[in-house]
Design a protein around this motif. Structure first.
Motif, PDB file in Angstrom:
ATOM      1  N   ALA A 113       0.805  -1.129  -0.069  1.00 25.18           N
ATOM      2  CA  ALA A 113      -0.109   0.081  -0.015  1.00 25.18           C
ATOM      3  C   ALA A 113       0.842   1.216   0.008  1.00 25.18           C
ATOM      4  O   ALA A 113       0.691   2.133  -0.859  1.00 25.18           O
ATOM      5  CB  ALA A 113      -0.878   0.129   1.181  1.00 25.18           C
ATOM      6  N   GLN A 114       2.071   1.258   0.733  1.00 23.84           N
ATOM      7  CA  GLN A 114       2.780   2.406   0.974  1.00 23.84           C
ATOM      8  C   GLN A 114       3.573   2.615  -0.473  1.00 23.84           C
ATOM      9  O   GLN A 114       3.498   3.885  -1.161  1.00 23.84           O
ATOM     10  CB  GLN A 114       3.927   2.172   1.913  1.00 23.84           C
ATOM     11  N   VAL A 115       3.942   1.702  -1.144  1.00 26.29           N
ATOM     12  CA  VAL A 115       4.663   1.872  -2.344  1.00 26.29           C
ATOM     13  C   VAL A 115       3.647   2.231  -3.599  1.00 26.29           C
ATOM     14  O   VAL A 115       3.841   3.128  -4.326  1.00 26.29           O
ATOM     15  CB  VAL A 115       5.377   0.314  -2.862  1.00 26.29           C
ATOM     16  N   LEU A 116       2.276   1.763  -3.548  1.00 26.78           N
ATOM     17  CA  LEU A 116       1.230   2.172  -4.513  1.00 26.78           C
ATOM     18  C   LEU A 116       0.905   3.698  -4.127  1.00 26.78           C
ATOM     19  O   LEU A 116       0.869   4.501  -5.118  1.00 26.78           O
ATOM     20  CB  LEU A 116       0.125   1.192  -4.479  1.00 26.78           C
ATOM     21  N   MET A 117       0.759   3.958  -3.157  1.00 22.55           N
ATOM     22  CA  MET A 117       0.587   5.362  -2.559  1.00 22.55           C
ATOM     23  C   MET A 117       1.420   6.351  -2.741  1.00 22.55           C
ATOM     24  O   MET A 117       1.336   7.508  -3.564  1.00 22.55           O
ATOM     25  CB  MET A 117      -0.081   5.495  -1.227  1.00 22.55           C
ATOM     26  N   SER A 118       2.861   5.846  -2.899  1.00 22.68           N
ATOM     27  CA  SER A 118       4.113   6.709  -3.094  1.00 22.68           C
ATOM     28  C   SER A 118       4.002   7.019  -4.628  1.00 22.68           C
ATOM     29  O   SER A 118       4.741   7.829  -5.106  1.00 22.68           O
ATOM     30  CB  SER A 118       5.256   6.212  -2.333  1.00 22.68           C
ATOM     31  N   ASN A 119       3.546   6.047  -5.537  1.00 23.48           N
ATOM     32  CA  ASN A 119       3.526   6.152  -7.024  1.00 23.48           C
ATOM     33  C   ASN A 119       2.160   6.583  -7.477  1.00 23.48           C
ATOM     34  O   ASN A 119       2.054   6.520  -8.667  1.00 23.48           O
ATOM     35  CB  ASN A 119       3.927   4.761  -7.505  1.00 23.48           C
ATOM     36  N   PHE A 120       1.464   7.396  -6.690  1.00 24.83           N
ATOM     37  CA  PHE A 120      -0.024   7.321  -6.931  1.00 24.83           C
ATOM     38  C   PHE A 120       0.104   8.493  -8.104  1.00 24.83           C
ATOM     39  O   PHE A 120      -0.665   8.682  -9.372  1.00 24.83           O
ATOM     40  CB  PHE A 120      -0.748   7.850  -6.156  1.00 24.83           C
ATOM     41  N   ILE A 128       4.702  -6.207 -10.958  1.00 20.36           N
ATOM     42  CA  ILE A 128       4.830  -6.884  -9.471  1.00 20.36           C
ATOM     43  C   ILE A 128       6.286  -6.742  -9.230  1.00 20.36           C
ATOM     44  O   ILE A 128       6.426  -6.673  -7.930  1.00 20.36           O
ATOM     45  CB  ILE A 128       4.232  -8.307  -9.759  1.00 20.36           C
ATOM     46  N   THR A 129       6.967  -6.964 -10.075  1.00 19.56           N
ATOM     47  CA  THR A 129       8.421  -6.998  -9.810  1.00 19.56           C
ATOM     48  C   THR A 129       8.957  -5.738  -9.333  1.00 19.56           C
ATOM     49  O   THR A 129       9.739  -5.401  -8.343  1.00 19.56           O
ATOM     50  CB  THR A 129       9.438  -7.371 -11.004  1.00 19.56           C
ATOM     51  N   ASP A 130       8.572  -4.538  -9.788  1.00 23.40           N
ATOM     52  CA  ASP A 130       8.795  -3.170  -9.413  1.00 23.40           C
ATOM     53  C   ASP A 130       8.272  -3.134  -8.006  1.00 23.40           C
ATOM     54  O   ASP A 130       9.109  -2.417  -7.114  1.00 23.40           O
ATOM     55  CB  ASP A 130       8.026  -2.133 -10.178  1.00 23.40           C
ATOM     56  N   ILE A 131       7.217  -3.602  -7.541  1.00 23.90           N
ATOM     57  CA  ILE A 131       6.526  -3.377  -6.137  1.00 23.90           C
ATOM     58  C   ILE A 131       7.289  -4.058  -5.362  1.00 23.90           C
ATOM     59  O   ILE A 131       7.599  -3.576  -4.466  1.00 23.90           O
ATOM     60  CB  ILE A 131       5.027  -3.779  -6.436  1.00 23.90           C
ATOM     61  N   GLU A 134      10.551  -2.114  -4.804  1.00 24.09           N
ATOM     62  CA  GLU A 134      10.533  -0.935  -3.945  1.00 24.09           C
ATOM     63  C   GLU A 134      10.261  -1.445  -2.336  1.00 24.09           C
ATOM     64  O   GLU A 134      10.466  -0.494  -1.615  1.00 24.09           O
ATOM     65  CB  GLU A 134       9.437  -0.248  -4.759  1.00 24.09           C
ATOM     66  N   SER A 135       9.152  -2.297  -2.399  1.00 26.22           N
ATOM     67  CA  SER A 135       8.790  -2.712  -0.979  1.00 26.22           C
ATOM     68  C   SER A 135       9.830  -3.356  -0.265  1.00 26.22           C
ATOM     69  O   SER A 135       9.686  -3.487   1.109  1.00 26.22           O
ATOM     70  CB  SER A 135       7.456  -3.538  -0.964  1.00 26.22           C
ATOM     71  N   THR A 136      10.893  -3.993  -0.748  1.00 28.88           N
ATOM     72  CA  THR A 136      11.935  -4.948  -0.240  1.00 28.88           C
ATOM     73  C   THR A 136      11.185  -6.145   0.336  1.00 28.88           C
ATOM     74  O   THR A 136      11.791  -6.909   1.226  1.00 28.88           O
ATOM     75  CB  THR A 136      12.706  -4.152   0.736  1.00 28.88           C
ATOM     76  N   LEU A 137      10.030  -6.670  -0.093  1.00 23.00           N
ATOM     77  CA  LEU A 137       9.408  -7.771   0.197  1.00 23.00           C
ATOM     78  C   LEU A 137       9.935  -9.058  -0.354  1.00 23.00           C
ATOM     79  O   LEU A 137      10.326  -8.932  -1.497  1.00 23.00           O
ATOM     80  CB  LEU A 137       8.039  -7.889   0.045  1.00 23.00           C
TER      81      LEU A 137
END
Length: 184
Positions: A113-120, A128-131, A134-137
């Motif tokens: 959610a943080q990654v998606l909101m920061s890229n809004f 999915i790879t970018d997410i 960026e999320s380090t998950l």
């Protein structure tokens, strides 16, 4: 997602007259191969009804009748069947594993959610790879599961670009997530 959540989500999709989404959810989350075959048969029937409707080879009343039968069959199916197969675990191990799974899913939801909101505000979406980067998950599966939940709720946009699937949070998704997740 646990079995109860899956069945409730499928019921919601049936109520919203989104049989294709309900069937796809069942296909995505059913782990028993025999039961999966039954769901695929329902999907084939749904596709046949839609094809006949598009070709004009079936009366409108017959379409409604067939779709109502399909809805009724799906509701009966999810009411009586266990769709997700999990091997039995000792109760202490089960509770610890359930807690760990819940914790991992919660953490994944917040990070994604943080990654998606920061890229809004960005014009392009994220794969999915970018997410994941960026999320380090680590768990790609948990990321995909959460993105699918967001998609089912209409909170993200799915864009196909040059063989890639791009995900972008929409305005409704941004507002919804910001209500619950505060970012610095």
């Amino acid at each position: 997602m646990n079995e109860t959540d899956l069945k409730n989500l499928v019921r919601q999709q049936i109520a919203a007259d989104s049989l294709d989404t309900a069937l796809q959810l069942l296909i995505d989350y059913t782990s028993d191969h025999e039961k999966l075959d039954g769901i695929i048969i329902h999907l084939a029937r749904f596709n046949q009804i839609k094809k006949e409707e598009a070709n004009g080879t079936i009366a409108h009343s017959e379409i409604n009748n067939e779709l109502n039968k399909l809805r009724s069959n799906l509701l009966a199916y999810i009411r009586t069947e266990n769709l997700m197969v999990n091997p039995p675990l000792p109760s202490t191990q089960k509770s610890l594993e359930a807690y760990e799974e819940c914790l991992a899913l919660s953490f994944t939801r917040v990070k994604v959610a943080q990654v998606l909101m920061s890229n809004f505000q960005a014009l392009q979406g994220l794969t999915i790879t970018d997410i994941q980067k960026e999320s380090t998950l680590i768990s790609r599966k948990l990321i995909v599961d959460f993105i699918n939940e967001l998609n089912t709720q209409g909170l993200v946009e799915k864009i196909k670009e040059g063989g890639k699937t791009i995900w972008r949070i929409n305005e409704k998704g941004d507002k919804t997530l910001k209500k619950k997740i505060k970012t610095e």
